[in-house]
Design an enzyme around this catalytic site. Structure first.
Site, PDB file in Angstrom:
ATOM      1  N   ASP A 191      63.628  54.132 -46.881  1.00  0.00           N
ATOM      2  CA  ASP A 191      63.199  55.048 -46.027  1.00  0.00           C
ATOM      3  C   ASP A 191      62.526  54.387 -44.526  1.00  0.00           C
ATOM      4  O   ASP A 191      61.945  55.053 -43.804  1.00  0.00           O
ATOM      5  CB  ASP A 191      61.945  55.653 -46.768  1.00  0.00           C
ATOM      6  CG  ASP A 191      62.069  56.584 -48.068  1.00  0.00           C
ATOM      7  OD1 ASP A 191      63.461  57.053 -47.823  1.00  0.00           O
ATOM      8  OD2 ASP A 191      61.625  56.818 -48.824  1.00  0.00           O
ATOM      9  N   ASP A 241      58.677  56.090 -49.344  1.00  0.00           N
ATOM     10  CA  ASP A 241      58.053  54.990 -50.056  1.00  0.00           C
ATOM     11  C   ASP A 241      59.208  54.086 -50.288  1.00  0.00           C
ATOM     12  O   ASP A 241      58.689  52.757 -50.410  1.00  0.00           O
ATOM     13  CB  ASP A 241      57.721  55.587 -51.387  1.00  0.00           C
ATOM     14  CG  ASP A 241      58.844  55.589 -52.389  1.00  0.00           C
ATOM     15  OD1 ASP A 241      59.840  56.369 -52.214  1.00  0.00           O
ATOM     16  OD2 ASP A 241      58.789  54.845 -53.421  1.00  0.00           O
ATOM     17  N   ASP A 258      60.336  62.493 -48.846  1.00  0.00           N
ATOM     18  CA  ASP A 258      61.306  61.897 -49.596  1.00  0.00           C
ATOM     19  C   ASP A 258      61.057  62.395 -51.054  1.00  0.00           C
ATOM     20  O   ASP A 258      59.902  62.939 -51.132  1.00  0.00           O
ATOM     21  CB  ASP A 258      61.292  60.263 -49.436  1.00  0.00           C
ATOM     22  CG  ASP A 258      62.276  59.757 -50.598  1.00  0.00           C
ATOM     23  OD1 ASP A 258      63.556  60.246 -50.638  1.00  0.00           O
ATOM     24  OD2 ASP A 258      61.832  58.973 -51.430  1.00  0.00           O
TER      25      ASP A 258
END
Length: 642
Positions: free
Chosen positions: A542, A538, A349
């Protein structure tokens, strides 16, 4: 001199640890004192019996030597016999205790007393070293569990009360003195100090904290007195999550561990059956000497004990989990380490993972004839009443000395920026479209990031570039991961041009931008159909993708609770470089596991063959069995070293 602090309700905490060697030796001796003394005494009597066997037999007859050998045999063998009988009563006839006990009893019947004592003594010594090695691999995790805070000094009506951490509610204020552990996650209200976060993050450098900063439960206040407001109940704190992960990690067995456990169930009966055939077939079919072939069968039984595999393989994974915790990485079991060795691509990410998740003003670009101070002042006037992250980054750069002008009228142009009226002038800060609405033309700019154009009345003053800054170790982390042979990819909901800039700056192999949470899941599914992937993220958004990926790695420092729970591994200090460390550690543990498998099976197979043809006896057998077990265990302990 060791610095300590006495607290009425908290045990003193030493700020200077004992010498590790002295501390470890004393701990090992204290934990295994009785076993060490028994084995030392047995070894001494055994040595005397070997040296004076001839003299004793001449003085007291053959039984004199046997009685002397019987003493160390009973000292070493009774616990083994007890384990063998208990296992037999439960229906388990093919375990290592039964092998050792049965082989030594048969050796005694063949009048091989010295060999029988040697098998028992060296087997017990090997077991002791294995226990010591296992205890060493658990030390880092025990230290982490021992660092759990139990009490807090809570402020109530101006008085300090020592209470259990579980009873402290969010919003309560507590005192943390120098040398004490911070009991709960919270916000510092007053005081200045240095906080040691190494029990949680593995980072040895203390972190400076002051009013307004956050602290994590389980960290150590090095100096000064802090007044802290609890932001979470203990069950929801960072420390409690870490403890839960650690306590559950050992029960999550890797596929290799499960294979070895199953293998031992079939291997041991097969070897016993083979030893039986070795003992009876040659005498029955070829008229060979029964004593010779029974002895050779005993050699096979002693060598065949699978303890080198059964003990060293789980120890390797447990050591790897302990080594990861020292680095500030929590791994939820050996299966995660195994999974990481099969990963082809690491998918990141962007926001909060590769970047800091905090906007910063990176470029001030005034128009011709405009100073930087004039441009920044105009932008601050326009943004002074906004809570948007972009506005906050501009106000931080303007500094505490900036004071919003009295009488300034500030309003927001939805989705475009801010407009302020002050002193007969109009200040604009926002998009190109906002300035165009007020008749101000904007200079062309190809910078990457969020652009804030600034104007005063009809005059264009310049442009500010606000960007989400990369984490300091992000570039090195990507380079290290690629250096290990993995590809790197990024999934982000950010704009195409921002994602392209980040990907190019870090040297990523690819990226997909503009993704909603469900889009990330679909994109990862597409990657996973072609390659074996690990995902690093995080945020709360996610969590689904962390759960679906082959291996999910969460940034746990500021990461969302859902992401941490869904992940297979948690990086406690949010550093991307820890991903590369984790991948390297997983490869190291896997290598150690297969080294032990090949070493144990190879050495045992060689000595079994030698035993069958009469080239090795019980002495060689016991050294082969105990020796290979010790080598395997010592090799496994390499996994604990950073």
């Amino acid at each position: 001199m060791s610095a300590t602090h006495e607290c009425a309700c908290c045990a003193p905490v030493s700020l200077e640890p004992e010498t590790p060697g002295r501390q470890n030796f004393s701990a090992v001796y204290a934990e295994h004192r009785q076993e060490i003394l028994v084995l030392a005494g047995s070894a001494l009597i055994f040595a005397l019996a070997l040296i004076f066997e001839g003299a004793i037999e001449r003085a007291f007859g053959p039984w004199g030597g046997r009685v002397l050998f019987a003493v160390p045999y009973l000292l070493c063998g009774l616990p083994i016999a007890k384990e063998a009988v208990e296992a037999a009563l439960k229906g388990d006839l093919f375990n290592e205790f039964m092998l050792m006990f049965g082989a030594t009893v048969a050796a005694i019947c063949l009048d091989q007393m010295a060999e029988a004592v040697g098998v028992m003594l060296f087997y017990r010594i090997g077991e002791l070293f294995q226990d010591i090695a296992a205890a060493g691999s658990r030390r880092s995790i025990r230290n982490l569990l021992a660092s759990k805070p139990t009490t807090a000094n809570v402020l109530r009506n101006g008085e300090v009360a020592c209470v259990a951490v579980e009873s402290v509610e969010p919003g309560a204020e507590f005192i943390v003195r120098a040398g004490e552990s911070v009991p709960l996650d919270g916000e510092v209200l007053s005081g200045v100090s240095q906080v040691d976060q190494s029990p949680l993050t593995g980072e040895s450098m203390p972190v400076a904290v002051a009013a307004g900063d956050t602290v994590m439960g389980g960290t150590l206040n090095m100096e000064g007195v802090l007044t802290v407001r609890a932001t979470k109940a203990f069950a929801d704190t960072h420390m409690a999550r870490v403890l839960e992960l650690v306590e559950n990690a050992a029960s999550n067995k890797a596929p290799t561990e499960r294979f070895i456990t199953r293998f031992a169930r079939y291997y041991t009966p097969a070897v016993v059956a083979l030893a039986f055939l070795v003992a009876v077939l040659p005498p029955l079919l070829g008229g060979a000497d029964w004593r010779t072939w029974i002895y050779r069968a005993l050699v096979m039984l002693v060598i065949s004990c699978p303890c080198a595999l059964v003990i060293s393989i789980p120890l390797s994974y447990f050591g790897g989990i302990g080594a990861a915790s020292k680095r500030g990485i929590l791994v939820k079991g050996g299966t995660v380490l195994d999974g990481l060795t099969h990963v082809d691509t690491v998918v990141f990410d962007k926001t909060g993972t590769l970047t800091q998740g905090v906007f910063a003003l990176v470029v001030i670009e005034p128009a011709h004839g405009v100073s930087e101070d004039e441009l920044l002042y105009a932008a601050a006037v326009a943004e002074s009443d906004s809570n948007h992250p972009v506005a906050r980054s501009i106000m931080r750069r303007a500094g505490e000395g900036f004071v919003r002008p009295a009488g300034a009228q500030v309003c927001e142009a939805s989705g475009k920026g801010m407009v302020a009226e002050f002193g007969g002038s109009r200040y604009l800060a926002g998009t190109e479209a906002l300035l165009a609405e007020h008749g101000v033309s904007v200079s062309e700019n190809d910078r990457q990031g969020t652009l804030v154009h600034v104007a005063k009345d009809a005059r264009y003053l310049g442009c500010l570039t606000v960007a989400d800054m990369l984490k300091p170790d992000a570039e090195a982390a990507v380079a290290a991961i690629r250096g290990q042979g993995h590809k790197t990819y990024m999934l982000t909901g950010d704009r195409e041009e921002v994602a392209a800039s980040v990907a190019a700056g870090l040297g990523l192999d690819g990226y997909t931008a503009g993704l909603l949470p469900e889009g990330k899941v679909k994109a990862l599914d597409g990657l996973a159909a072609r390659e074996r992937v690990a995902f690093v993220g995080d945020g709360i958004n996610d969590a689904p993708i962390l759960a679906l990926s082959r291996v999910g790695i969460a940034m746990g420092g500021v990461g969302a609770q859902a992401a941490v729970e869904a992940a297979d591994a948690v990086i406690l200090n949010d550093a991307p470089s820890k991903v590369a460390e984790l991948l390297a550690l997983a490869r190291k543990v896997r290598g150690i596991v297969w080294q032990n498998i090949f070493m144990a099976l190879g050495v045992k197979g060689l000595f079994m063959a030698l035993g069958v043809v009469g080239l090795s006896g019980l002495w060689e057998a016991v050294f082969a069995d105990v020796g290979v077990a010790l080598l395997a265990v010592l090799n496994a302990t390499r996994a604990t070293r950073q």
